[in-house]
Scaffold this motif. Structure first.
Motif, PDB file in Angstrom:
ATOM      1  N   ILE A  55       0.863  -1.184   0.000  1.00  0.00           N
ATOM      2  CA  ILE A  55       0.000   0.000   0.000  1.00  0.00           C
ATOM      3  C   ILE A  55       0.895   1.228   0.000  1.00  0.00           C
ATOM      4  N   LEU A  58      -2.546   6.089   1.492  1.00  0.00           N
ATOM      5  CA  LEU A  58      -3.942   6.170   1.905  1.00  0.00           C
ATOM      6  C   LEU A  58      -4.273   7.653   2.015  1.00  0.00           C
ATOM      7  N   ILE A  81      -8.863  -1.356   7.239  1.00  0.00           N
ATOM      8  CA  ILE A  81      -8.503   0.055   7.128  1.00  0.00           C
ATOM      9  C   ILE A  81      -9.574   0.848   7.874  1.00  0.00           C
ATOM     10  N   LEU A  99      -7.259   4.402  -1.674  1.00  0.00           N
ATOM     11  CA  LEU A  99      -6.230   3.417  -1.395  1.00  0.00           C
ATOM     12  C   LEU A  99      -5.418   3.165  -2.665  1.00  0.00           C
TER      13      LEU A  99
END
Length: 347
Positions: A55, A58, A81, A99
């Protein structure tokens, strides 16, 4: 606009090469909160690919929200999340986080919505279960030790936690259950109840009968797991149907234990069952109250003095999803133990 529409799909696999990302729910309604009372939505996701998910970012849509989530996710792993809104503006709100990862070519959008009020009444103690906007006092019904011919009632107290009128109904009722909503129409922020009535004459098997019914906000509404209410009925046998139970020669069941303590490391347990009586002991029914429990009983008929072992195995992941306590139910022809319940404590 197309990207926004795609983000609302539930359980839709987002694919980039060999990577896959699935999302339980991309939009979560957190309901009502008070002014300056932060509220959090937690999204459940899973990396279903065979590669590690990274990831990279965010990104929230404003400084009034904060986000928390992992930076890497192992292959096949589930993760969450969390998006938190500070609730410093009155009225309805919609907040989202984008995301960015190597699992998808485009960012995935997770949204939370709700409303901030100056004064919020806490209904969580009286109505702890949110069944898609209808708050309920219970989400699991058990009619225990029912005798043939009896009529039983259970009240499910309700609160309309939405801004629209509702006409509460129970869907998928079996013939032995009847539901009455009072009042028929439930206005916003108003309480009511559904009276669920059991007619045991319509229950056709002794022991445990289970069914799932669904609480709808109006007729014609589609059923979902969010509105499910499991119902269990334990119908006791008529002992006059068993031979020899009224004499001194009756069978007599003895258990080495009536409770098992199991956990993720000790998934199996054994109980020794012995017939201490003078005639044949019959186990006419062997059932589980919840999923995640498996049993093995080599013999269901025991001669006087004979023993057998009941082996119980749990599946912890399934047990955690159960709404009622895991138990094993047996119906026997022992007049003093016609109904036997073995409780399973899962740590």
């Amino acid at each position: 606009m197309k990207r926004y529409i795609y983000s609302l799909l539930l359980f839709f696999p987002l694919v980039a090469g060999a990577q896959k990302l699935t999302i339980n729910k991309t939009t979560i309604d957190v309901g009502k909160t008070g002014f300056e009372v932060p509220v959090t939505a937690t999204f459940e996701l899973r990396n279903k690919s065979s590669k590690q998910m990274i990831i990279s970012k965010l990104e929230t849509d404003c400084g009034c929200t904060t986000v928390d989530g992992p930076k890497t996710v192992a292959a096949g792993e589930r993760f969450t999340i969390s998006l938190t809104y500070d609730a410093r503006m009155l009225g309805h709100f919609t907040k989202q986080v984008a995301l960015y990862s190597n699992a998808t070519n485009e960012p995935v959008y997770l949204k939370m919505k709700g409303v901030v009020l100056t004064d919020v009444v806490d209904y969580s103690k009286r109505y702890p279960y949110d069944l898609n906007g209808l708050l309920a006092s219970i989400n699991n019904v058990e009619f225990d030790d029912v005798k043939k011919g009896e009529t039983r009632e259970v009240e499910i107290n309700l609160m309309n936690n939405t801004e629209n009128d509702m006409t509460p109904n129970m869907l998928h009722l079996p013939t032995y259950l009847h539901a009455l909503a009072m009042p028929e129409t439930l206005e916003p922020n108003r309480s009511g109840k559904i009276i669920l009535t059991l007619n045991s004459e319509e229950v056709h098997q002794y022991g445990l009968s289970q069914v799932s019914i669904y609480l709808a906000k109006k007729l014609g509404e589609r059923i979902s797991n969010e509105t499910e209410i499991p119902v269990s009925v334990v119908l006791l046998p008529d002992m006059s149907n068993f031979e020899g139970v009224n004499s001194e020669q009756a069978p007599q069941l003895e258990l080495s234990a009536e409770m098992l303590n199991l956990d993720a490391h000790h998934k199996n347990g054994t109980i020794i069952m012995t017939n201490k009586g003078q005639s044949l002991l019959k186990i006419t029914s062997l059932q589980m109250f919840t999923g995640g429990v498996k049993v093995k009983l080599p013999k269901q008929e025991l001669q006087p003095g004979e023993s057998t072992k009941l082996r119980v195995t749990i599946i912890p992941d399934q047990i955690r999803k159960a709404r009622s306590k895991p138990r094993v139910l047996m119906i026997t022809n022992d007049p003093n133990h016609s109904k036997v319940v073995i409780t399973i404590n899962v740590e």
